[in-house]
Scaffold this active site. Structure first.
Site, PDB file in Angstrom:
ATOM      1  N   MET A   1      93.827  40.187  55.028  1.00 50.34           N
ATOM      2  CA  MET A   1      93.151  41.641  54.197  1.00 50.34           C
ATOM      3  C   MET A   1      92.441  41.377  53.084  1.00 50.34           C
ATOM      4  SD  MET A   1      93.718  44.208  56.296  1.00 50.34           S
ATOM      5  CE  MET A   1      93.566  45.536  55.542  1.00 50.34           C
TER       6      MET A   1
ATOM      7  N   ASP B   1      93.863  33.111  44.867  1.00 46.58           N
ATOM      8  CA  ASP B   1      95.174  32.935  45.552  1.00 46.58           C
ATOM      9  C   ASP B   1      96.108  31.838  44.709  1.00 46.58           C
ATOM     10  OD1 ASP B   1      96.337  33.864  48.908  1.00 46.58           O
ATOM     11  OD2 ASP B   1      97.234  32.007  47.881  1.00 46.58           O
TER      12      ASP B   1
ATOM     13  N   VAL C   1      98.516  40.896  48.177  1.00 48.48           N
ATOM     14  CA  VAL C   1      99.405  39.852  48.026  1.00 48.48           C
ATOM     15  C   VAL C   1     100.859  40.485  49.102  1.00 48.48           C
ATOM     16  CG1 VAL C   1      99.046  39.055  45.845  1.00 48.48           C
ATOM     17  CG2 VAL C   1     100.736  40.863  45.916  1.00 48.48           C
TER      18      VAL C   1
ATOM     19  N   GLU D   1     103.893  42.246  50.668  1.00 53.57           N
ATOM     20  CA  GLU D   1     104.428  43.408  50.656  1.00 53.57           C
ATOM     21  C   GLU D   1     105.953  43.545  50.038  1.00 53.57           C
ATOM     22  OE1 GLU D   1     101.680  45.553  50.679  1.00 53.57           O
ATOM     23  OE2 GLU D   1     103.049  47.017  52.243  1.00 53.57           O
TER      24      GLU D   1
ATOM     25  N   LYS E   1     104.462  42.390  43.782  1.00 50.45           N
ATOM     26  CA  LYS E   1     103.133  43.176  43.350  1.00 50.45           C
ATOM     27  C   LYS E   1     103.367  43.519  41.958  1.00 50.45           C
ATOM     28  CE  LYS E   1     102.296  44.989  47.979  1.00 50.45           C
ATOM     29  NZ  LYS E   1     101.017  44.495  48.276  1.00 50.45           N
TER      30      LYS E   1
ATOM     31  N   SER F   1     100.720  48.729  52.305  1.00 52.47           N
ATOM     32  CA  SER F   1     100.510  49.555  53.493  1.00 52.47           C
ATOM     33  C   SER F   1     101.563  50.860  53.337  1.00 52.47           C
ATOM     34  CB  SER F   1     101.213  48.754  54.660  1.00 52.47           C
ATOM     35  OG  SER F   1     100.144  47.743  54.921  1.00 52.47           O
TER      36      SER F   1
ATOM     37  N   HIS G   1      93.923  51.531  50.167  1.00 46.66           N
ATOM     38  CA  HIS G   1      94.360  50.981  51.409  1.00 46.66           C
ATOM     39  C   HIS G   1      93.554  50.619  52.232  1.00 46.66           C
ATOM     40  CE1 HIS G   1      97.549  51.338  54.745  1.00 46.66           C
ATOM     41  NE2 HIS G   1      97.201  50.070  54.744  1.00 46.66           N
TER      42      HIS G   1
ATOM     43  N   ASN H   1      92.973  47.129  59.178  1.00 39.58           N
ATOM     44  CA  ASN H   1      92.507  46.149  59.590  1.00 39.58           C
ATOM     45  C   ASN H   1      91.834  46.291  61.077  1.00 39.58           C
ATOM     46  OD1 ASN H   1      93.093  43.691  61.031  1.00 39.58           O
ATOM     47  ND2 ASN H   1      95.168  43.495  60.075  1.00 39.58           N
TER      48      ASN H   1
ATOM     49  N   GLU I   1      92.337  54.884  52.314  1.00 41.42           N
ATOM     50  CA  GLU I   1      93.123  55.648  51.863  1.00 41.42           C
ATOM     51  C   GLU I   1      93.120  55.522  50.077  1.00 41.42           C
ATOM     52  OE1 GLU I   1      96.618  56.821  55.006  1.00 41.42           O
ATOM     53  OE2 GLU I   1      96.651  54.838  53.781  1.00 41.42           O
TER      54      GLU I   1
ATOM     55  N   ASN J   1      99.756  55.093  58.113  1.00 43.66           N
ATOM     56  CA  ASN J   1     100.992  54.469  58.543  1.00 43.66           C
ATOM     57  C   ASN J   1     102.074  55.318  58.847  1.00 43.66           C
ATOM     58  OD1 ASN J   1      99.717  51.844  58.700  1.00 43.66           O
ATOM     59  ND2 ASN J   1     100.282  51.210  56.820  1.00 43.66           N
TER      60      ASN J   1
HETATM   61  N1  3HC Z   1      91.591  40.642  64.934  1.00 46.21           N
HETATM   62  C1  3HC Z   1      90.866  40.705  64.190  1.00 46.21           C
HETATM   63  N2  3HC Z   1      89.451  41.266  64.430  1.00 46.21           N
HETATM   64  C2  3HC Z   1      88.982  41.681  65.235  1.00 46.21           C
HETATM   65  C3  3HC Z   1      89.998  41.938  66.648  1.00 46.21           C
HETATM   66  C4  3HC Z   1      91.304  41.281  66.210  1.00 46.21           C
HETATM   67  N3  3HC Z   1      92.240  41.165  67.160  1.00 46.21           N
HETATM   68  N4  3HC Z   1      89.410  42.500  67.680  1.00 46.21           N
HETATM   69  C5  3HC Z   1      88.376  42.686  67.162  1.00 46.21           C
HETATM   70  N5  3HC Z   1      87.984  42.122  66.114  1.00 46.21           N
HETATM   71  C6  3HC Z   1      86.821  42.331  65.234  1.00 46.21           C
HETATM   72  C7  3HC Z   1      85.724  41.374  65.699  1.00 46.21           C
HETATM   73  O1  3HC Z   1      85.883  40.037  65.433  1.00 46.21           O
HETATM   74  C8  3HC Z   1      84.448  42.159  65.147  1.00 46.21           C
HETATM   75  O2  3HC Z   1      84.025  41.550  63.985  1.00 46.21           O
HETATM   76  P1  3HC Z   1      82.388  40.995  63.740  1.00 46.21           P
HETATM   77  O3  3HC Z   1      81.860  42.740  63.416  1.00 46.21           O
HETATM   78  O4  3HC Z   1      82.778  40.650  62.321  1.00 46.21           O
HETATM   79  O5  3HC Z   1      81.834  40.533  64.616  1.00 46.21           O
HETATM   80  C9  3HC Z   1      84.756  43.605  65.291  1.00 46.21           C
HETATM   81  O6  3HC Z   1      86.120  43.636  65.045  1.00 46.21           O
HETATM   82  C10 3HC Z   1      84.410  44.413  66.324  1.00 46.21           C
HETATM   83  O7  3HC Z   1      84.665  43.617  67.426  1.00 46.21           O
HETATM   84  P2  3HC Z   1      84.213  44.180  68.614  1.00 46.21           P
HETATM   85  O8  3HC Z   1      82.570  44.215  68.837  1.00 46.21           O
HETATM   86  O9  3HC Z   1      84.788  43.286  69.833  1.00 46.21           O
HETATM   87  O10 3HC Z   1      84.508  45.649  68.989  1.00 46.21           O
HETATM   88  P3  3HC Z   1      85.484  46.368  69.513  1.00 46.21           P
HETATM   89  O11 3HC Z   1      84.744  47.523  70.277  1.00 46.21           O
HETATM   90  O12 3HC Z   1      86.492  45.623  70.679  1.00 46.21           O
HETATM   91  O13 3HC Z   1      86.459  47.059  68.550  1.00 46.21           O
HETATM   92  C11 3HC Z   1      88.450  46.966  66.809  1.00 46.21           C
HETATM   93  C12 3HC Z   1      87.353  46.255  67.758  1.00 46.21           C
HETATM   94  C13 3HC Z   1      87.454  47.521  65.864  1.00 46.21           C
HETATM   95  C14 3HC Z   1      89.264  46.149  66.363  1.00 46.21           C
HETATM   96  C15 3HC Z   1      88.727  48.356  67.642  1.00 46.21           C
HETATM   97  O14 3HC Z   1      89.432  47.776  68.760  1.00 46.21           O
HETATM   98  C16 3HC Z   1      89.495  49.066  66.839  1.00 46.21           C
HETATM   99  O15 3HC Z   1      89.175  50.107  66.360  1.00 46.21           O
HETATM  100  N6  3HC Z   1      90.930  49.029  66.849  1.00 46.21           N
HETATM  101  C17 3HC Z   1      91.924  49.807  66.296  1.00 46.21           C
HETATM  102  C18 3HC Z   1      92.132  49.080  64.817  1.00 46.21           C
HETATM  103  C19 3HC Z   1      93.314  49.923  64.207  1.00 46.21           C
HETATM  104  O16 3HC Z   1      93.779  50.869  64.741  1.00 46.21           O
HETATM  105  N7  3HC Z   1      93.086  49.499  62.823  1.00 46.21           N
HETATM  106  C20 3HC Z   1      94.148  50.104  61.895  1.00 46.21           C
HETATM  107  C21 3HC Z   1      95.272  49.772  62.189  1.00 46.21           C
HETATM  108  S1  3HC Z   1      96.514  50.220  60.965  1.00 46.21           S
HETATM  109  C22 3HC Z   1      96.218  49.289  59.304  1.00 46.21           C
HETATM  110  O17 3HC Z   1      95.644  48.454  59.369  1.00 46.21           O
HETATM  111  C23 3HC Z   1      97.010  49.380  58.295  1.00 46.21           C
HETATM  112  C24 3HC Z   1      97.967  48.578  57.791  1.00 46.21           C
HETATM  113  O18 3HC Z   1      98.607  48.717  56.462  1.00 46.21           O
HETATM  114  C25 3HC Z   1      99.104  47.916  58.792  1.00 46.21           C
END
Ligand code: 3HC
Length: 407
Positions: free
Chosen positions: A14, A33, A90, A92, A97, A119, A140, A143, A152, A190
């Site tokens: 991140m 880091d 850093v 969680e 933090k 998060s 926030h 990913n 956020e 989240n």
């Molecule tokens: N890990 C890391 N990056 C990824 C990935 C993965 N598993 N899958 C795809 N990506 C990256 C690709 O490398 C690409 O990067 P680039 O633009 O630098 O080339 C970019 O995402 C777009 O990838 P694609 O062209 O393959 O596009 P997709 O149509 O497959 O979309 C996605 C990929 C954007 C990740 C899509 O699947 C998506 O929106 N997924 C949902 C992600 C989500 O819900 N995120 C929020 C989670 S909650 C959170 O983060 C909060 C935290 O606090 C826990």
């Protein structure tokens, strides 16, 4: 306040992606880091993101180099004496933090904003470790941070309005969509996402369907990734930590599925460790099947339950209704945050959980939640506001009025 220079602390996935986003907007950024290997890995990740843009013809090699030149990797706080904002990414743990912010307090100018990419943890608690609580805020990212549009923005108890305004403007300058969210554990996205992901794991460990089947059905429903692919991307340790924190703060409706602890203890942390719900490379998901068998045989989990898309969606909708009641954000912002933070859609339309509830019919949502409460327990207990709306005949799209109004 205009932001001329930024700092990022923590060069994990991140932190590195946030530094990439900042450099892409044209601002210089110091990336710190404590570990040279992490710093190298973080810089390699940033280079990769830029390289993919070059490969796609979206950027020249020269532009890539000038963006990379904006990033200064460091193992010390050198370069933090004149930053206008620091974003910490850093691990969680509140104590880590707080320590980072206390260290930065001694180095950064009085006016520097301290933003946390936590998060779920309390911004007010972090602010209490500093001499500048009015300048501490949550920022926030989602990913993958260089792709997802949402940021956020979370004010703590003592955060000034000026800090909120500055961070909203800064997020916009990064080409992100900022949504201001009132402080609560898990904030907005989240808090809504985890009950959905957790229900997917419960369905899996109870033998209702396989991970691949659930992923397939939820992508057909409209999610860009199925819940298990998403959790493997996020890291099961992160999902479990957030889940445990939400359980501690909200009680039994957020109790994490048993399988989480088993997988984390076995080191199956998702893509980053080569194995999570799925196996990557030469790894398989056989150990997951074995854990499920053990949980079922020991009677620790139910068996014979059923999977449906609604079983996963209803806890999310219900939590969104609770967020409306608690004024965590308004209805439009809740829906927008879920769309921009997770890419959720329904029947080919971008749609957040409250508009989805209106589309399904609030009477139907209430009926489903009651049915699931009877079958699976109190975690499905319908939010009071939902009952009130149904009693008042605010049933959603079909009557022109639910959480939103329809012409
Ligand atoms: N890990 C890391 N990056 C990824 C990935 C993965 N598993 N899958 C795809 N990506 C990256 C690709 O490398 C690409 O990067 P680039 O633009 O630098 O080339 C970019 O995402 C777009 O990838 P694609 O062209 O393959 O596009 P997709 O149509 O497959 O979309 C996605 C990929 C954007 C990740 C899509 O699947 C998506 O929106 N997924 C949902 C992600 C989500 O819900 N995120 C929020 C989670 S909650 C959170 O983060 C909060 C935290 O606090 C826990």
């Amino acid at each position: 306040m205009y932001i001329f220079k930024a700092g990022v602390v923590g060069a994990g996935a991140m932190g590195a992606e946030i530094a990439q986003v900042i450099s892409y907007s044209g601002l210089p950024v110091v990336l710190k880091d404590v570990d040279q290997a992490m710093l190298d890995k973080g810089m390699a990740r940033i280079r990769d993101i830029y390289q993919r843009r070059v490969d796609k013809g979206k950027m020249s090699a020269g532009e890539m180099q000038s963006k990379l030149d904006l990033i200064t990797p460091t193992l010390t706080y050198d370069g933090f004496e004149d930053v206008d904002i620091v974003i910490e990414a850093v691990p969680e743990k509140m104590s880590i933090k707080q320590r980072v912010f206390a260290e930065l307090d001694e180095i950064c100018p009085e006016g520097t904003i301290f933003a946390s990419n936590t998060s779920a943890l309390s911004i007010s608690e972090m602010a209490a470790a500093t001499k500048r609580p009015a300048k501490v805020i949550g920022m926030h990212f989602f990913n993958p941070a260089h792709v997802m549009k949402l940021v956020e923005v979370i004010p703590g108890l003592d955060t000034s309005q000026e800090t909120v305004d500055d961070v909203v403007m800064f997020a916009e300058s990064l080409r992100k969509i900022p949504v201001v969210v009132q402080e609560c554990p898990g904030f907005l996205v989240n808090r809504l996402l985890m009950p959905y992901l957790n229900e997917a794991v419960k369905a899996l460990e109870e033998g209702a369907a396989t991970a691949a089947e659930i992923d397939e059905r939820m992508t057909a429903f409209g999610w860009p990734m199925g819940p298990f692919t998403l959790m493997d991307m996020l890291g099961l340790d992160i999902c479990y930590d957030v889940g445990m924190y939400l359980y501690q703060e909200y009680g039994s409706r957020m109790e994490p599925a048993k399988l989480f602890a088993k997988l984390v203890q076995a080191g199956r942390l998702g893509e980053k460790s080569g194995a999570g719900f799925y196996g990557y490379g030469d790894q398989t998901d056989e150990p997951v099947k074995q854990f499920i068998k053990e949980l079922q045989e020991s009677g620790e989990v139910k068996t014979g339950t059923e999977f449906s898309e609604e079983r996963l969606m209803m806890p999310m909708i219900n939590e969104a209704v609770l967020c409306v009641t608690e004024h965590v954000a308004n209805v439009n912002d809740i829906d927008m945050a879920m769309i921009a933070g997770t890419g959720m859609t329904y029947r080919g339309e971008r749609m957040g959980p409250l508009q989805l509830a209106d589309t399904l019919g609030l009477d139907y949502v209430l009926q489903k939640l009651e049915e699931f409460t009877a079958k699976y327990g109190e975690r499905f207990r319908p939010a009071r506001l939902l009952r009130t709306k149904v009693r008042a005949k605010h049933l959603g799209k079909k009557v022109g009025k639910g959480f939103l109004e329809y012409a």
